[in-house]
Design an enzyme around this catalytic site. Structure first.
Site, short mmCIF file in Angstrom:
data_model
loop_
_atom_site.label_atom_id
_atom_site.label_comp_id
_atom_site.label_asym_id
_atom_site.label_seq_id
_atom_site.Cartn_x
_atom_site.Cartn_y
_atom_site.Cartn_z
CG ASP A 108 -71.52 -45.55 68.17
OD1 ASP A 108 -72.20 -45.66 67.14
OD2 ASP A 108 -71.98 -45.17 69.26
CB SER A 165 -76.44 -42.32 74.37
OG SER A 165 -76.94 -42.14 73.06
#
Length: 554
Positions: free
Chosen positions: A122, A469
């Protein structure tokens, strides 16, 4: 060539570097070539990065074949599922800025001529984009692919299914044996999470910005398509150095607008918002990304529904055309004159693109929905910004008014859920999770998933200054509230029983408490304890979310 990495013969810098590099086996001819940093965030700690060393090796070989000289440099390699364990989750977002500084120290310290960045989990893609904007040397981002997912009892199973199931276990809805079996089946190879989470969303953003080769995202890790991009990007970065094509010519307001439209069209991760703002800040591009999301929210249609936003696996999205397919369907709305790393414009890159399956990537005139899945909200509880991520098929009333139940840590919130303190009609307030509060921005998803496991999705709302998330879309959750509690935001003043009103359609989140009561509470706020080490440095220099949560001195 007139390269900044070439020093005048006979100088001390030339002589000492020549001594070092000759000992590495380089020739005098090698030392005159374009010198390219191969930015590799390899690590044995997470499967996301386990294939990058071989990619780096091949990139260096391809760069040499193209007439350049590749130097592998290493950075920290954060994985949300691994590095969120310590520091109250603060090492996740803060590691993004560590990567930026790792890159700066190596590339600027050695005065290298360009970068090819291997993007994986990420934080790597946004950090690499930020470094490109800061350093302004020719750069290409290469998405190194998503992991193959598995099956559990005949159904698709990936890492996010495991994360969600853990919340169900906490509430007694599944057994430990089921969760153990799922965790063994979810990941079948290297790469990033196999869904439209932050990693795949940011890989797609790289292409939408023009910083990755067209048609390169998303991609299955170690697939022929990924290796073809590796070779093409390695050749192209040498040519970019020779022609002097730099990131700030690409990272313009038009490029950021294209990226925002793309995130809305794919229902991408809410983390893209702060990451794009951070990239703009580092590139010194005067653009308010949050305002761009507000500007385009009601006009850009939703064109695809990739798991867990909808039924389609990421593999089907890639096969249908991926990012290039979405850009093609948005072509009439995009700034097609924006420049890309190819040296051509977005419009020129899209000329030959076709969408192979318009059920997977819908035409703009026949979208899945016209209601935005990423909604920026403001109000008395979020004077600067807050963000709501909605499910693709969300049809119910998007308002919620309830009474606050307040927690100052994720562990406290989880304990409260287990004890039955959180009940229907509550607004669970989780604070102290922002960039300064954690510090580093804590992960607030565990209580959200536990609410789902307890059957309280839609019956309890959540408001937090923490991050979520990239795939969370369970009920009404207002995340990344700014100003955060640790920065004196109104979230710090909320008490149990206060009324909070959320109206997603109106894009508002309000604390219904009189101003004089809030003023009395503010006088009693305590100082936040200061950590040591890297997180202390981060807390002291990080800017607010609406400025990208980038680091600034002073």
């Amino acid at each position: 060539m007139d390269l900044r990495s070439n020093f005048e013969a006979g100088t001390s810098r030339w002589a000492t570097r020549r001594a070092q590099w000759r000992a590495l086996g380089l020739s005098d001819e090698d030392m005159t070539k374009p010198k390219i940093a191969v930015v590799n965030s390899s690590s044995d700690l997470a499967i996301c990065y386990s294939h990058l060393d071989e990619i780096s090796r091949r990139v260096k070989a391809e760069i040499r074949a193209a007439g350049g000289l590749g130097f592998e440099i290493r950075t920290t390699a954060p994985s949300d599922f691994i590095h969120s364990a310590g520091g109250r989750g603060g090492y996740i977002l803060s590691s993004r800025d560590l990567i930026v500084n790792d890159i700066e120290a190596a590339v600027e310290g050695a005065l290298l001529d360009g970068m090819i960045c291997l993007a994986s989990c990420d934080k790597t893609a946004p950090a690499q984009l930020m470094a490109a904007g800061r350093l302004d040397v020719p750069t290409i981002i290469v998405a190194c692919g998503y992991q193959p997912a598995g099956t559990f009892r005949g159904a698709h199973c990936d890492i996010e299914d495991v994360f969600l199931a853990a919340g169900h276990l906490a509430q007694g809805r599944i057994g430990l044996g089921d969760l153990t079996e799922m965790s063994e089946a979810a990941v079948l190879g290297p790469g990033v999470c196999a869904g439209m989470g932050t990693a795949n969303s940011m890989h797609i953003v790289c292409e939408a910005l023009g910083m990755a080769l067209p048609g390169s995202t998303p991609v299955l890790a170690n697939s022929p398509a990924m290796w073809a991009t590796v070779a093409a990007a390695s050749r192209r970065i040498v040519e970019m150095v020779r022609t002097g094509l730099k990131p700030r010519r690409i990272l313009t307001r038009d490029a950021f607008a294209n990226a925002v439209m793309t995130v809305l069209a794919i229902s991408g991760s809410i983390n893209c918002v702060k990451h794009l703002q951070a990239v703009a800040a580092e590139a010194e591009c005067d653009v308010d990304v949050y305002r761009l999301f507000e500007e385009y929210a009601d006009s850009v249609p939703l064109l695809t529904a990739v798991r867990p936003n909808g039924p389609h696996p990421i593999e089907a999205f890639e096969a249908a055309g991926g990012a290039a397919g979405v850009l093609k369907q948005l072509e009439g709305r995009l700034n097609t004159s924006a420049l890309t790393v190819t040296g051509r414009t977005v419009g020129e890159n899209l000329a030959a693109v076709e969408v192979s399956d318009e059920e997977i990537i819908r035409p703009s005139g026949d979208p899945l929905a016209r209601r935005p899945a990423v909604v920026v909200v403001r109000g008395s509880l979020a004077p600067a910004t807050g963000i709501v991520k909605l499910a693709v098929d969300e049809e119910r009333e998007l308002t919620f008014t309830g009474t606050a139940i307040v927690y100052d840590s994720v562990d406290d919130a989880m304990a409260g859920l287990r004890a039955g303190e959180v009940r229907e009609g509550h607004v669970l307030v989780l604070r102290g999770q922002g960039p300064k509060g954690s510090p580093g921005m804590g992960m607030a998803s565990r209580p959200v998933f536990a609410l789902d496991g307890a059957g309280l999705t839609g019956k309890v709302a959540v408001v937090t200054d923490g991050q979520l998330s990239g795939l969370v879309n369970k009920g009404i959750v207002v995340g990344e509230v700014s100003p955060e509690a640790a920065d004196g935001g109104p979230l710090a003043l909320v008490e149990n029983g206060d009324r909070i009103a959320i109206d997603v359609a109106a894009k508002t989140v309000n604390l219904e408490v009189p101003g004089d009561a809030l003023a009395r509470r503010r006088s009693g706020l305590a100082e936040v304890a200061d950590p040591r080490g890297w997180l202390s440095i981060y807390r002291g220099t990080v800017t607010p979310l609406q400025k990208g949560a980038v680091l600034r001195g002073g």
